[in-house]
Design a protein around this motif. Structure first.
Motif, PDB file in Angstrom:
ATOM      1  N   ARG A  27       0.838  -1.204   0.000  1.00 30.00           N
ATOM      2  CA  ARG A  27       0.000   0.000   0.000  1.00 30.00           C
ATOM      3  C   ARG A  27       0.872   1.252   0.000  1.00 30.00           C
ATOM      4  O   ARG A  27       0.659   2.168  -0.788  1.00 30.00           O
ATOM      5  CB  ARG A  27      -0.932  -0.012   1.214  1.00 30.00           C
ATOM      6  CG  ARG A  27      -1.939   1.130   1.225  1.00 30.00           C
ATOM      7  CD  ARG A  27      -2.933   0.997   2.372  1.00 30.00           C
ATOM      8  NE  ARG A  27      -3.672  -0.261   2.317  1.00 30.00           N
ATOM      9  CZ  ARG A  27      -3.553  -1.285   3.181  1.00 30.00           C
ATOM     10  NH1 ARG A  27      -2.712  -1.199   4.177  1.00 30.00           N
ATOM     11  NH2 ARG A  27      -4.264  -2.376   3.040  1.00 30.00           N
ATOM     12  N   GLU A  28       1.897   1.296   0.866  1.00 32.61           N
ATOM     13  CA  GLU A  28       2.712   2.521   0.934  1.00 32.61           C
ATOM     14  C   GLU A  28       3.506   2.725  -0.361  1.00 32.61           C
ATOM     15  O   GLU A  28       3.708   3.844  -0.808  1.00 32.61           O
ATOM     16  CB  GLU A  28       3.655   2.509   2.156  1.00 32.61           C
ATOM     17  CG  GLU A  28       4.835   1.557   2.028  1.00 32.61           C
ATOM     18  CD  GLU A  28       5.803   1.603   3.207  1.00 32.61           C
ATOM     19  OE1 GLU A  28       5.725   2.509   4.043  1.00 32.61           O
ATOM     20  OE2 GLU A  28       6.657   0.682   3.271  1.00 32.61           O
ATOM     21  N   ASP A  62       1.113   4.034  -2.954  1.00 30.67           N
ATOM     22  CA  ASP A  62       0.791   5.440  -2.679  1.00 30.67           C
ATOM     23  C   ASP A  62       1.949   6.372  -3.041  1.00 30.67           C
ATOM     24  O   ASP A  62       1.735   7.536  -3.369  1.00 30.67           O
ATOM     25  CB  ASP A  62       0.444   5.622  -1.190  1.00 30.67           C
ATOM     26  CG  ASP A  62      -0.878   4.966  -0.832  1.00 30.67           C
ATOM     27  OD1 ASP A  62      -1.619   4.574  -1.761  1.00 30.67           O
ATOM     28  OD2 ASP A  62      -1.169   4.824   0.380  1.00 30.67           O
TER      29      ASP A  62
END
Ligand code: MG
Length: 291
Positions: A84-85, A88
């Motif tokens: 996810r990071e 992003d």
């Protein structure tokens, strides 16, 4: 058992680490850990260690515990929170979906390996976007081809730690990750290999990374999206793995590009990656100038 490569009085040696000492088990294999693993003398190890000369760890310099015969096989986006990071951050130019259906497998130059305490040299990254990635790494013990998941662990010799240091801008710019993952000194590995019989439940260990003593990453190995068995099955469906081959299994949340603004490594930093039951891989960061 903890298998190390080290330098003592100018010579490269193989050893077994016993508390604060290392027993020198260098034999006809010289300093070739892969050859030692391929002919692993399990029954003879006790007498070999008993007869071996010993040095205090402070008297030797640890080296990368293995020099593999091929590049390190590495896995991307293998912890959900990190996927996810990374998504992003916008740095993954190859991304199609945040959490992949199949392991994202790439390679990292064997020539980029360094050992415990050796310096990560930022001069090798012209873009100034160098980041850390603490990872658990698998060392293959037996030739493996077409291995099913339920037999995969039989082919594992042991575990070690890799810091999958990455030049983020190069990783993005070149789409294929090889360049961004392979600058000289960008693959710290060690401090040693812990045999699987000593640490059979690696999933219960936690992975932690700190920079200058500040905790940045903390995740249980059990959080791997694709575990060790699945990775070995996937890889050996198409290629042979050999004793001494290294698979870096992926990093957890908390890399430098997970912050806004990104927190890249800088001259003078110290990175430590720890895994319960293995130890701590410590490397200083320098910027020497001309590589
Ligand atoms: Mg990685």
């Amino acid at each position: 058992m903890r298998i190390a490569r080290f330098e003592h009085e100018g010579a490269t040696r193989l050893g077994v680490v016993l508390d604060e000492r290392v027993a020198d088990i260098t034999t006809d294999h010289g300093d070739d850990t892969a050859a030692l693993i391929a002919g692993w003398p399990q029954e003879e190890m006790a007498p070999i260690i008993a007869a071996a000369p010993r040095h205090h760890l402070s008297e030797v310099r640890l080296l990368a515990p293995i020099v593999p015969r091929r590049d390190v096989i590495a896995v991307g986006r293998n912890y959900r929170d990190h996927a996810r990071e990374f998504s992003d951050s916008g740095f993954d130019a190859s991304e199609k979906q945040m959490v992949p259906d199949h392991p994202v497998i790439f390679s990292k130059s064997a020539g980029s390996m360094i050992g415990y305490g050796e310096a990560i040299d930022l001069s090798n990254d012209p873009t100034g976007t160098t980041d850390y990635e603490g990872e658990m790494a698998v060392v293959i013990g037996k030739r493996a081809r077409g291995v099913a998941e339920d037999e995969a662990l039989e082919h594992v010799f042991g575990w070690t730690i890799v810091n999958d240091v990455t030049a983020r801008e190069l990783q993005k710019r070149h789409v294929q990750w090889y360049v961004g993952k392979s600058p000289d000194t960008y693959c710290p590995i060690g401090p040693w290999i812990v045999t699987r019989d000593e640490l059979p439940e690696i999933g219960q260990s936690w992975l932690r990374t700190s920079v200058n003593g500040e905790k940045r990453q903390e995740a249980p190995i059990s959080d791997l999206i694709f575990g060790v068995e699945r990775l070995i099955a996937t890889i050996t469906e198409v290629m042979t793995l050999w004793p001494g081959d290294v698979i870096a299994t992926g990093t957890g949340q908390g890399v430098g590009i997970g912050f806004d603004p990104p927190r890249y490594l800088a001259d003078g930093d110290v990175v430590e990656v720890s895994i319960d039951g293995i130890g701590t891989l410590m490397n200083p960061v320098v910027e020497r100038g001309t590589p």
